[in-house]
Design a protein around this motif. Sequence first.
Motif, short mmCIF file in Angstrom:
data_model
loop_
_atom_site.label_atom_id
_atom_site.label_comp_id
_atom_site.label_asym_id
_atom_site.label_seq_id
_atom_site.Cartn_x
_atom_site.Cartn_y
_atom_site.Cartn_z
N UNK A 1 0.83 -1.19 0.00
CA UNK A 1 0.00 0.00 0.00
C UNK A 1 0.88 1.25 0.00
N UNK A 2 0.45 2.29 -0.71
CA UNK A 2 1.25 3.52 -0.73
C UNK A 2 1.27 4.17 0.65
N UNK A 3 2.32 4.93 0.96
CA UNK A 3 2.38 5.59 2.27
C UNK A 3 1.26 6.61 2.41
N UNK A 4 0.81 6.78 3.64
CA UNK A 4 -0.24 7.75 3.92
C UNK A 4 0.27 9.17 3.69
N UNK A 5 -0.52 9.97 3.02
CA UNK A 5 -0.20 11.38 2.82
C UNK A 5 -0.95 12.17 3.89
N UNK A 6 -0.24 13.02 4.60
CA UNK A 6 -0.91 13.86 5.60
C UNK A 6 -1.83 14.83 4.88
N UNK A 7 -3.08 14.93 5.32
CA UNK A 7 -4.02 15.83 4.65
C UNK A 7 -3.55 17.28 4.71
N UNK A 8 -3.92 18.04 3.70
CA UNK A 8 -3.59 19.47 3.67
C UNK A 8 -4.70 20.25 4.36
N UNK A 9 -4.32 21.25 5.11
CA UNK A 9 -5.29 22.11 5.78
C UNK A 9 -5.68 23.27 4.87
N UNK A 10 -6.88 23.75 5.05
CA UNK A 10 -7.32 24.97 4.38
C UNK A 10 -6.65 26.15 5.08
N UNK A 11 -6.54 27.29 4.41
CA UNK A 11 -5.85 28.45 5.03
C UNK A 11 -6.41 28.85 6.39
N UNK A 12 -7.72 28.87 6.56
CA UNK A 12 -8.27 29.26 7.87
C UNK A 12 -7.96 28.22 8.94
N UNK A 13 -7.86 26.94 8.54
CA UNK A 13 -7.50 25.90 9.49
C UNK A 13 -6.04 26.08 9.93
N UNK A 14 -5.17 26.36 8.97
CA UNK A 14 -3.75 26.59 9.28
C UNK A 14 -3.61 27.77 10.24
N UNK A 15 -4.38 28.82 10.01
CA UNK A 15 -4.35 29.99 10.89
C UNK A 15 -4.80 29.61 12.31
N UNK A 16 -5.87 28.83 12.42
CA UNK A 16 -6.35 28.41 13.74
C UNK A 16 -5.32 27.55 14.46
N UNK A 17 -4.73 26.61 13.76
CA UNK A 17 -3.71 25.73 14.37
C UNK A 17 -2.54 26.57 14.88
N UNK A 18 -2.09 27.53 14.08
CA UNK A 18 -0.97 28.38 14.50
C UNK A 18 -1.37 29.26 15.69
N UNK A 19 -2.60 29.74 15.69
CA UNK A 19 -3.07 30.61 16.78
C UNK A 19 -3.23 29.86 18.09
N UNK A 20 -3.67 28.62 18.01
CA UNK A 20 -3.90 27.82 19.22
C UNK A 20 -2.58 27.29 19.78
N UNK A 21 -1.71 26.79 18.90
CA UNK A 21 -0.42 26.25 19.34
C UNK A 21 -0.59 25.20 20.42
N UNK A 22 0.23 25.25 21.49
CA UNK A 22 0.14 24.24 22.54
C UNK A 22 -0.97 24.51 23.57
N UNK A 23 -1.71 25.58 23.38
CA UNK A 23 -2.78 25.94 24.33
C UNK A 23 -3.99 25.04 24.15
#
Length: 111
Positions: A1-23
């Motif tokens: 089986x091919x290796x799993x590709x990590x899904x890509x986030x939408x821009x607003x999701x990337x912004x939320x992940x960066x804003x939340x961080x370890x909190x």
Amino acid sequence: APPLMQPALRPYQTHLVASIGPSSALLKLPTGSGKTHIAAALLSSPPRRRALFLVPTRELVDQQAHVLASWRLRVVRVEGEMRGRVLEGWEVMVATPEAFLGLQGRQAGLE
């Protein structure tokens, strides 16, 4: 089986992940907006931590577990009768409330 590709986030999701961080955070977003992917991205980043997803049906247990596993998280599904099953090495538990309550009496890998 091919290796799993990590899904890509939408821009607003990337912004939320960066804003939340370890909190810690509580997100309220519409259905289909990718809340599970946001949570998976956060759980995949340091510091690694465990998480519990409670969902109302077995179908949603399978759906959530599939999305979380696509992020290379170690996922355990808890649904129905878990008698004799040992739960070890998990990072994310996806369960129905009833199945999770059934585990509490057993203390099966919940520490």
